[in-house]
Design a protein around this motif. Structure first.
Motif, PDB file in Angstrom:
ATOM      1  N   THR A 124       0.978  -1.113  -0.091  1.00  0.00           N
ATOM      2  CA  THR A 124      -0.051  -0.122   0.090  1.00  0.00           C
ATOM      3  C   THR A 124       0.897   1.197  -0.125  1.00  0.00           C
ATOM      4  OG1 THR A 124      -0.019  -0.092   2.603  1.00  0.00           O
ATOM      5  CG2 THR A 124      -1.914  -1.067   1.042  1.00  0.00           C
ATOM      6  N   ARG A 125       2.022   0.987   0.442  1.00  0.00           N
ATOM      7  CA  ARG A 125       2.981   2.353   0.395  1.00  0.00           C
ATOM      8  C   ARG A 125       4.260   2.332  -0.553  1.00  0.00           C
ATOM      9  NH1 ARG A 125       3.899   3.804   6.937  1.00  0.00           N
ATOM     10  NH2 ARG A 125       1.569   3.721   7.580  1.00  0.00           N
ATOM     11  N   SER A 126       4.485   1.226  -1.177  1.00  0.00           N
ATOM     12  CA  SER A 126       5.617   1.264  -2.080  1.00  0.00           C
ATOM     13  C   SER A 126       5.617   0.057  -3.304  1.00  0.00           C
ATOM     14  CB  SER A 126       6.749   0.913  -1.385  1.00  0.00           C
ATOM     15  OG  SER A 126       6.927  -0.602  -0.665  1.00  0.00           O
ATOM     16  N   VAL A 127       6.226   0.296  -4.395  1.00  0.00           N
ATOM     17  CA  VAL A 127       6.430  -0.487  -5.337  1.00  0.00           C
ATOM     18  C   VAL A 127       7.914  -0.889  -5.623  1.00  0.00           C
ATOM     19  CG1 VAL A 127       5.960  -0.835  -7.798  1.00  0.00           C
ATOM     20  CG2 VAL A 127       4.234   0.444  -6.376  1.00  0.00           C
ATOM     21  N   ALA A 128       8.206  -2.061  -5.622  1.00  0.00           N
ATOM     22  CA  ALA A 128       9.740  -2.219  -6.019  1.00  0.00           C
ATOM     23  C   ALA A 128       9.869  -3.273  -6.806  1.00  0.00           C
ATOM     24  CB  ALA A 128      10.427  -2.571  -4.655  1.00  0.00           C
ATOM     25  N   PRO A 129      10.770  -3.399  -7.724  1.00  0.00           N
ATOM     26  CA  PRO A 129      11.110  -4.637  -8.647  1.00  0.00           C
ATOM     27  C   PRO A 129      11.419  -5.889  -7.927  1.00  0.00           C
ATOM     28  CG  PRO A 129      12.460  -2.679  -9.245  1.00  0.00           C
ATOM     29  CD  PRO A 129      11.948  -2.448  -7.915  1.00  0.00           C
ATOM     30  N   THR A 130      10.875  -7.312  -8.438  1.00  0.00           N
ATOM     31  CA  THR A 130      11.372  -8.202  -7.861  1.00  0.00           C
ATOM     32  C   THR A 130      12.761  -8.543  -8.441  1.00  0.00           C
ATOM     33  OG1 THR A 130      10.416  -9.575  -9.723  1.00  0.00           O
ATOM     34  CG2 THR A 130       9.007  -9.250  -7.834  1.00  0.00           C
ATOM     35  N   GLU A 131      13.355  -9.790  -8.012  1.00  0.00           N
ATOM     36  CA  GLU A 131      14.414 -10.349  -8.943  1.00  0.00           C
ATOM     37  C   GLU A 131      14.405 -10.215 -10.280  1.00  0.00           C
ATOM     38  OE1 GLU A 131      17.665 -13.745  -8.667  1.00  0.00           O
ATOM     39  OE2 GLU A 131      16.078 -13.838  -7.380  1.00  0.00           O
ATOM     40  N   ALA A 132      13.175 -10.769 -10.685  1.00  0.00           N
ATOM     41  CA  ALA A 132      13.196 -10.915 -12.215  1.00  0.00           C
ATOM     42  C   ALA A 132      12.716  -9.523 -12.599  1.00  0.00           C
ATOM     43  CB  ALA A 132      11.716 -11.948 -12.516  1.00  0.00           C
ATOM     44  N   GLY A 133      12.302  -8.740 -11.869  1.00  0.00           N
ATOM     45  CA  GLY A 133      12.055  -7.554 -12.562  1.00  0.00           C
ATOM     46  C   GLY A 133      13.418  -6.630 -12.362  1.00  0.00           C
ATOM     47  N   GLU A 134      14.253  -6.736 -11.534  1.00  0.00           N
ATOM     48  CA  GLU A 134      15.415  -6.052 -11.713  1.00  0.00           C
ATOM     49  C   GLU A 134      16.466  -6.540 -12.714  1.00  0.00           C
ATOM     50  OE1 GLU A 134      16.819  -3.608  -9.918  1.00  0.00           O
ATOM     51  OE2 GLU A 134      15.901  -3.587  -8.063  1.00  0.00           O
ATOM     52  N   ARG A 135      16.148  -7.828 -13.064  1.00  0.00           N
ATOM     53  CA  ARG A 135      16.839  -8.374 -14.214  1.00  0.00           C
ATOM     54  C   ARG A 135      16.407  -7.623 -15.480  1.00  0.00           C
ATOM     55  NH1 ARG A 135      17.927 -14.850 -14.605  1.00  0.00           N
ATOM     56  NH2 ARG A 135      18.751 -14.375 -12.601  1.00  0.00           N
ATOM     57  N   LEU A 136      15.149  -7.684 -15.789  1.00  0.00           N
ATOM     58  CA  LEU A 136      14.732  -7.145 -16.808  1.00  0.00           C
ATOM     59  C   LEU A 136      14.854  -5.437 -16.999  1.00  0.00           C
ATOM     60  CD1 LEU A 136      12.720  -7.330 -19.301  1.00  0.00           C
ATOM     61  CD2 LEU A 136      10.888  -7.027 -17.679  1.00  0.00           C
ATOM     62  N   LEU A 137      14.878  -4.847 -15.839  1.00  0.00           N
ATOM     63  CA  LEU A 137      15.167  -3.502 -15.923  1.00  0.00           C
ATOM     64  C   LEU A 137      16.578  -3.224 -16.492  1.00  0.00           C
ATOM     65  CD1 LEU A 137      14.030  -0.755 -15.064  1.00  0.00           C
ATOM     66  CD2 LEU A 137      14.995  -1.000 -12.835  1.00  0.00           C
ATOM     67  N   ARG A 138      17.583  -4.168 -15.719  1.00  0.00           N
ATOM     68  CA  ARG A 138      18.878  -3.876 -16.293  1.00  0.00           C
ATOM     69  C   ARG A 138      19.099  -4.182 -17.831  1.00  0.00           C
ATOM     70  NH1 ARG A 138      19.982  -6.451 -11.250  1.00  0.00           N
ATOM     71  NH2 ARG A 138      20.103  -8.619 -12.413  1.00  0.00           N
ATOM     72  N   ALA A 139      18.295  -4.950 -18.411  1.00  0.00           N
ATOM     73  CA  ALA A 139      18.343  -5.391 -19.745  1.00  0.00           C
ATOM     74  C   ALA A 139      17.681  -4.408 -20.559  1.00  0.00           C
ATOM     75  CB  ALA A 139      17.675  -6.754 -20.064  1.00  0.00           C
ATOM     76  N   LEU A 140      16.689  -3.763 -19.872  1.00  0.00           N
ATOM     77  CA  LEU A 140      15.840  -2.637 -20.800  1.00  0.00           C
ATOM     78  C   LEU A 140      16.655  -1.504 -21.023  1.00  0.00           C
ATOM     79  CD1 LEU A 140      12.218  -3.105 -19.676  1.00  0.00           C
ATOM     80  CD2 LEU A 140      13.302  -3.983 -21.750  1.00  0.00           C
ATOM     81  N   GLY A 141      17.477  -0.963 -19.803  1.00  0.00           N
ATOM     82  CA  GLY A 141      18.180   0.024 -19.876  1.00  0.00           C
ATOM     83  C   GLY A 141      18.980   0.397 -21.045  1.00  0.00           C
ATOM     84  N   PRO A 142      19.867  -0.316 -21.451  1.00  0.00           N
ATOM     85  CA  PRO A 142      20.561  -0.024 -22.854  1.00  0.00           C
ATOM     86  C   PRO A 142      19.863   0.048 -24.037  1.00  0.00           C
ATOM     87  CG  PRO A 142      21.728  -1.626 -21.410  1.00  0.00           C
ATOM     88  CD  PRO A 142      20.364  -1.393 -20.666  1.00  0.00           C
ATOM     89  N   ALA A 143      18.770  -0.992 -23.969  1.00  0.00           N
ATOM     90  CA  ALA A 143      17.944  -0.979 -25.383  1.00  0.00           C
ATOM     91  C   ALA A 143      17.057   0.207 -25.265  1.00  0.00           C
ATOM     92  CB  ALA A 143      17.081  -2.030 -25.332  1.00  0.00           C
ATOM     93  N   PHE A 144      16.466   0.861 -24.428  1.00  0.00           N
ATOM     94  CA  PHE A 144      15.617   2.008 -24.455  1.00  0.00           C
ATOM     95  C   PHE A 144      16.597   3.168 -24.584  1.00  0.00           C
ATOM     96  CE2 PHE A 144      12.058  -0.382 -22.909  1.00  0.00           C
ATOM     97  CZ  PHE A 144      11.156   0.020 -23.807  1.00  0.00           C
ATOM     98  N   ASP A 145      17.684   3.247 -24.039  1.00  0.00           N
ATOM     99  CA  ASP A 145      18.661   4.196 -24.136  1.00  0.00           C
ATOM    100  C   ASP A 145      19.069   4.331 -25.813  1.00  0.00           C
ATOM    101  OD1 ASP A 145      18.530   4.892 -21.504  1.00  0.00           O
ATOM    102  OD2 ASP A 145      20.111   3.917 -20.933  1.00  0.00           O
ATOM    103  N   GLY A 146      19.213   3.187 -26.468  1.00  0.00           N
ATOM    104  CA  GLY A 146      19.756   3.160 -27.789  1.00  0.00           C
ATOM    105  C   GLY A 146      18.595   3.772 -28.516  1.00  0.00           C
ATOM    106  N   ILE A 147      17.286   3.420 -28.201  1.00  0.00           N
ATOM    107  CA  ILE A 147      16.273   3.814 -28.839  1.00  0.00           C
ATOM    108  C   ILE A 147      16.079   5.383 -28.943  1.00  0.00           C
ATOM    109  CG2 ILE A 147      13.687   4.074 -29.183  1.00  0.00           C
ATOM    110  CD1 ILE A 147      13.831   0.937 -28.286  1.00  0.00           C
TER     111      ILE A 147
END
Length: 297
Positions: free
Chosen positions: A55-78
């Motif tokens: 109710t007070r916060s949102v945080a990535p799970t382990e799978a979410g952290e892994r996906l976030l790290r992968a998306l960073g360079p891809a979206f930065d490139g776009i």
């Protein structure tokens, strides 16, 4: 990947970075409830929980952290690629391939390039000087320059030059030996300097018009060239009559080095046009060249 999935990944990235549905929704321009529904749909398709919600916060799970790290360079490139496209708008660049005849290159294309290129050093113009009606697609040309009446109906045609006129000329020494022709038919008895043009299937027949009457004369003579510049030189040398663009002979006529005949049989006609396929989406560089070439009365 479908466009919807890219949008969903962008939504996930925003929530994971902001750690808030409310802030991410404001950034993306959607409602928090719609954003939450989008994330649930993404998790359902992947079969993995990407976010831990309280109710007070949102945080990535382990799978979410892994996906976030992968998306960073891809979206930065776009984002970098889109920014580069914006730079092209601000700073036009690239290569433009043009096909044009000799006279058009000298009289209309070159003056435009002389004005344009110093201001835009990242633009390269490749000019293919050719008297044929080159196939733009086959030759991988962006555009061509030809006399208006020769441009196909399926092309966009932009006028880039004034009306043109032809002139039959000869040296004074030549006319000391032969009387000037009074009509186009009289050319049969003269030495005529010819040009062989691929677009006409052989030696070009001189074209005349007067009072609505059109004539084509296949004159004969001692010389046939496949390019235009030698025609004038041969006429100046007194070797015969040449059929050239009026502007090419103007200075020689003014100084008396050449004499003009049959002027009343050589009316003005449509000048040069820049043409290109109607389906073509002009690049910023091409739009600049077209603007530089556009004819102004």
């Amino acid at each position: 990947m479908p466009q919807a999935d890219l949008n969903d990944l962008q939504a996930f990235r925003a929530v994971a970075q902001e750690r808030s549905f409310t802030r991410a929704a404001a950034q993306l321009g959607v409602s928090p409830s719609a954003l939450s529904q989008t994330l649930r749909g993404l998790e359902a398709r992947l079969g993995l929980r990407l976010l831990n919600r309280t109710t007070r916060s949102v945080a990535p799970t382990e799978a979410g952290e892994r996906l976030l790290r992968a998306l960073g360079p891809a979206f930065d490139g776009i984002e970098a690629a889109l920014a580069a496209l914006g730079d092209l708008r601000e700073k036009p660049s690239g290569t433009i391939r043009i096909t044009a005849g000799e006279h058009a290159t000298e009289t209309v294309l070159w003056p435009a390039l002389e004005r344009l290129l110093p201001a835009y050093p990242d633009i390269t113009v490749e000019v293919h000087v050719d008297n044929t009606l080159a196939d733009l697609a086959a030759g991988r040309f962006d555009a061509g320059i030809r006399i208006g009446e020769l441009v196909g109906k399926d092309m966009v045609a932009v006028r880039i030059g004034p009306e043109l006129r032809m002139a039959v000329v000869g040296a004074p020494a030549y006319f000391e030996r032969r009387p000037p022709p009074k009509t186009p038919q009289d050319l049969i008895g003269h030495a005529c300097i010819n040009i062989r043009l691929p677009t006409h299937g052989g030696v070009y027949a001189w074209e005349f018009e007067k009072d609505g009457r059109e004539l084509r004369v296949r004159a004969e003579g001692p010389l046939v060239f496949n390019v235009a510049p030698p025609l004038l030189r041969a006429a100046l040398a007194g070797l015969g009559l040449a059929y050239v663009f009026e502007d090419q002979a103007r200075a020689h006529l003014a100084k008396g080095r050449l004499v003009r005949v049959l002027a009343d049989w050589c009316p003005p006609f449509a000048g040069y046009h820049l043409y290109y396929p109607s389906r073509r989406q002009p690049t910023p560089a091409f739009a600049l060249l077209a603007k530089a070439l556009r004819f102004r009365e």
